[in-house]
Design a protein around this motif. Structure first.
Motif, PDB file in Angstrom:
ATOM      1  N   GLU A 123       0.818  -1.210   0.000  1.00 24.96           N
ATOM      2  CA  GLU A 123       0.000   0.000   0.000  1.00 24.96           C
ATOM      3  C   GLU A 123       0.858   1.269   0.000  1.00 24.96           C
ATOM      4  O   GLU A 123       0.357   2.348  -0.280  1.00 24.96           O
ATOM      5  CB  GLU A 123      -0.947  -0.005   1.185  1.00 24.96           C
ATOM      6  CG  GLU A 123      -2.028  -1.058   1.055  1.00 24.96           C
ATOM      7  CD  GLU A 123      -3.005  -1.046   2.212  1.00 24.96           C
ATOM      8  OE1 GLU A 123      -3.069  -0.037   2.932  1.00 24.96           O
ATOM      9  OE2 GLU A 123      -3.715  -2.062   2.376  1.00 24.96           O
ATOM     10  N   MET A 124       2.137   1.122   0.317  1.00 25.61           N
ATOM     11  CA  MET A 124       3.044   2.276   0.366  1.00 25.61           C
ATOM     12  C   MET A 124       3.739   2.532  -0.974  1.00 25.61           C
ATOM     13  O   MET A 124       4.301   3.604  -1.178  1.00 25.61           O
ATOM     14  CB  MET A 124       4.118   2.049   1.433  1.00 25.61           C
ATOM     15  CG  MET A 124       3.579   1.962   2.833  1.00 25.61           C
ATOM     16  SD  MET A 124       3.001   3.549   3.421  1.00 25.61           S
ATOM     17  CE  MET A 124       4.501   4.476   3.365  1.00 25.61           C
ATOM     18  N   PHE A 125       3.742   1.544  -1.871  1.00 27.24           N
ATOM     19  CA  PHE A 125       4.471   1.694  -3.120  1.00 27.24           C
ATOM     20  C   PHE A 125       3.949   2.882  -3.924  1.00 27.24           C
ATOM     21  O   PHE A 125       2.747   3.075  -4.068  1.00 27.24           O
ATOM     22  CB  PHE A 125       4.408   0.419  -3.960  1.00 27.24           C
ATOM     23  CG  PHE A 125       5.091  -0.756  -3.318  1.00 27.24           C
ATOM     24  CD1 PHE A 125       6.243  -0.594  -2.563  1.00 27.24           C
ATOM     25  CD2 PHE A 125       4.599  -2.034  -3.480  1.00 27.24           C
ATOM     26  CE1 PHE A 125       6.875  -1.668  -1.968  1.00 27.24           C
ATOM     27  CE2 PHE A 125       5.225  -3.122  -2.894  1.00 27.24           C
ATOM     28  CZ  PHE A 125       6.356  -2.940  -2.131  1.00 27.24           C
ATOM     29  N   GLY A 126       4.878   3.686  -4.403  1.00 29.96           N
ATOM     30  CA  GLY A 126       4.542   4.856  -5.204  1.00 29.96           C
ATOM     31  C   GLY A 126       4.247   6.103  -4.393  1.00 29.96           C
ATOM     32  O   GLY A 126       4.112   7.181  -4.952  1.00 29.96           O
ATOM     33  N   LYS A 127       4.168   5.979  -3.079  1.00 30.65           N
ATOM     34  CA  LYS A 127       3.901   7.144  -2.239  1.00 30.65           C
ATOM     35  C   LYS A 127       5.212   7.828  -1.881  1.00 30.65           C
ATOM     36  O   LYS A 127       6.247   7.191  -1.764  1.00 30.65           O
ATOM     37  CB  LYS A 127       3.147   6.736  -0.977  1.00 30.65           C
ATOM     38  CG  LYS A 127       1.782   6.159  -1.319  1.00 30.65           C
ATOM     39  CD  LYS A 127       0.935   5.964  -0.118  1.00 30.65           C
ATOM     40  CE  LYS A 127      -0.394   5.387  -0.595  1.00 30.65           C
ATOM     41  NZ  LYS A 127      -1.472   5.747   0.238  1.00 30.65           N
ATOM     42  N   THR A 128       5.147   9.137  -1.704  1.00 30.22           N
ATOM     43  CA  THR A 128       6.329   9.912  -1.348  1.00 30.22           C
ATOM     44  C   THR A 128       6.387  10.092   0.162  1.00 30.22           C
ATOM     45  O   THR A 128       5.441  10.581   0.774  1.00 30.22           O
ATOM     46  CB  THR A 128       6.303  11.293  -2.035  1.00 30.22           C
ATOM     47  OG1 THR A 128       6.282  11.083  -3.456  1.00 30.22           O
ATOM     48  CG2 THR A 128       7.533  12.112  -1.674  1.00 30.22           C
ATOM     49  N   VAL A 129       7.503   9.649   0.727  1.00 30.20           N
ATOM     50  CA  VAL A 129       7.740   9.792   2.161  1.00 30.20           C
ATOM     51  C   VAL A 129       8.792  10.883   2.336  1.00 30.20           C
ATOM     52  O   VAL A 129       9.878  10.812   1.761  1.00 30.20           O
ATOM     53  CB  VAL A 129       8.241   8.468   2.778  1.00 30.20           C
ATOM     54  CG1 VAL A 129       8.516   8.651   4.264  1.00 30.20           C
ATOM     55  CG2 VAL A 129       7.228   7.356   2.543  1.00 30.20           C
ATOM     56  N   CYS A 130       8.467  11.908   3.097  1.00 30.73           N
ATOM     57  CA  CYS A 130       9.417  12.988   3.380  1.00 30.73           C
ATOM     58  C   CYS A 130       9.659  13.040   4.884  1.00 30.73           C
ATOM     59  O   CYS A 130       8.729  12.870   5.669  1.00 30.73           O
ATOM     60  CB  CYS A 130       8.878  14.337   2.908  1.00 30.73           C
ATOM     61  SG  CYS A 130       8.790  14.490   1.112  1.00 30.73           S
ATOM     62  N   SER A 131      10.913  13.259   5.261  1.00 30.17           N
ATOM     63  CA  SER A 131      11.287  13.365   6.672  1.00 30.17           C
ATOM     64  C   SER A 131      11.972  14.691   6.916  1.00 30.17           C
ATOM     65  O   SER A 131      12.838  15.107   6.150  1.00 30.17           O
ATOM     66  CB  SER A 131      12.237  12.231   7.059  1.00 30.17           C
ATOM     67  OG  SER A 131      11.586  10.995   6.917  1.00 30.17           O
ATOM     68  N   ARG A 132      11.561  15.325   7.989  1.00 31.77           N
ATOM     69  CA  ARG A 132      12.206  16.556   8.444  1.00 31.77           C
ATOM     70  C   ARG A 132      12.919  16.236   9.745  1.00 31.77           C
ATOM     71  O   ARG A 132      12.387  15.513  10.585  1.00 31.77           O
ATOM     72  CB  ARG A 132      11.172  17.655   8.645  1.00 31.77           C
ATOM     73  CG  ARG A 132      10.667  18.196   7.335  1.00 31.77           C
ATOM     74  CD  ARG A 132       9.670  19.337   7.512  1.00 31.77           C
ATOM     75  NE  ARG A 132       9.383  19.918   6.225  1.00 31.77           N
ATOM     76  CZ  ARG A 132       8.631  19.331   5.287  1.00 31.77           C
ATOM     77  NH1 ARG A 132       8.087  18.167   5.501  1.00 31.77           N
ATOM     78  NH2 ARG A 132       8.427  19.932   4.126  1.00 31.77           N
ATOM     79  N   PHE A 133      14.113  16.794   9.898  1.00 32.44           N
ATOM     80  CA  PHE A 133      14.927  16.508  11.065  1.00 32.44           C
ATOM     81  C   PHE A 133      14.941  17.719  11.997  1.00 32.44           C
ATOM     82  O   PHE A 133      15.006  18.854  11.542  1.00 32.44           O
ATOM     83  CB  PHE A 133      16.367  16.196  10.659  1.00 32.44           C
ATOM     84  CG  PHE A 133      16.512  15.077   9.651  1.00 32.44           C
ATOM     85  CD1 PHE A 133      15.559  14.076   9.517  1.00 32.44           C
ATOM     86  CD2 PHE A 133      17.635  15.017   8.839  1.00 32.44           C
ATOM     87  CE1 PHE A 133      15.711  13.051   8.606  1.00 32.44           C
ATOM     88  CE2 PHE A 133      17.799  13.988   7.927  1.00 32.44           C
ATOM     89  CZ  PHE A 133      16.840  13.001   7.799  1.00 32.44           C
ATOM     90  N   ARG A 134      14.881  17.435  13.306  1.00 33.88           N
ATOM     91  CA  ARG A 134      15.025  18.492  14.296  1.00 33.88           C
ATOM     92  C   ARG A 134      15.863  17.956  15.450  1.00 33.88           C
ATOM     93  O   ARG A 134      15.914  16.755  15.687  1.00 33.88           O
ATOM     94  CB  ARG A 134      13.670  18.996  14.776  1.00 33.88           C
ATOM     95  CG  ARG A 134      12.824  17.983  15.495  1.00 33.88           C
ATOM     96  CD  ARG A 134      11.501  18.575  15.992  1.00 33.88           C
ATOM     97  NE  ARG A 134      10.605  17.559  16.457  1.00 33.88           N
ATOM     98  CZ  ARG A 134      10.684  16.951  17.638  1.00 33.88           C
ATOM     99  NH1 ARG A 134      11.636  17.278  18.482  1.00 33.88           N
ATOM    100  NH2 ARG A 134       9.819  16.016  17.981  1.00 33.88           N
TER     101      ARG A 134
END
Length: 174
Positions: A123-134
């Motif tokens: 279900e995750m294939f093709g989805k964009t995952v973005c991570s922000r670091f703090r």
């Protein structure tokens, strides 16, 4: 694409450049996720290598602690504004390798496990995952979103470590 252009324009207009979340990676540091500092263990370790289009992220992640079973996979990543973004692709999972106690599992033996992992992630294939670091105390925190929707359950602590620091992938409660 519009977000990238907007972020660049905003940076140019304010006279500031966007923060570079992967600056430590360009210095040769590895991202140690869910670190056990006392035992120098990481639930996952990621190396980011620069490519013409962004970065190649190679990650080794613990699947099982005892015996230690790890999966190594690589995917393309890029910086969008102040976030590190990647698209989860089926072919990246299928190209993964499995190791047991540090020894590569033969591809034929690993295939059923990789197929099971791929099935659980379809279900995750093709989805964009973005991570922000703090920064949070002595560690960093990675906050994720999928296709722009925040994913608080994917928030993870990590530290940047050098290859000479002696950290390894593994899991020991501590």
């Amino acid at each position: 694409m519009i977000f990238e252009v907007g972020a660049l324009l905003l940076a140019a207009l304010t006279g500031q450049s966007a923060p570079d979340p992967l600056a430590p990676a360009r210095e040769g540091k590895l991202q140690c996720t869910a670190p056990n500092v006392a035992k120098k263990k990481c639930l996952a370790m990621s190396r980011y290598s620069a490519t013409p289009g962004g970065y190649r992220n190679t990650t080794i992640v613990v699947i099982s602690a005892a015996p230690l079973i790890t999966m190594e996979l690589a995917s393309d990543a890029r910086i969008v504004g102040d976030a590190v973004c990647a698209q989860l692709r089926h072919e990246d999972i299928l190209a993964a390798t499995i190791a047991v106690e540090g020894q590569a599992m033969p591809a034929a033996d690993a295939a059923p496990l990789i197929d099971r992992m791929a099935g659980g992630m379809k279900e995750m294939f093709g989805k964009t995952v973005c991570s922000r670091f703090r920064v949070e105390g002595e560690a960093m925190v990675s906050e994720a979103e999928i296709d722009g929707a925040p994913q608080p359950d994917m928030t993870m602590k990590f530290i940047w470590v050098g290859p000479e620091d002696g950290y390894a992938v593994g899991w020991e409660a501590g």
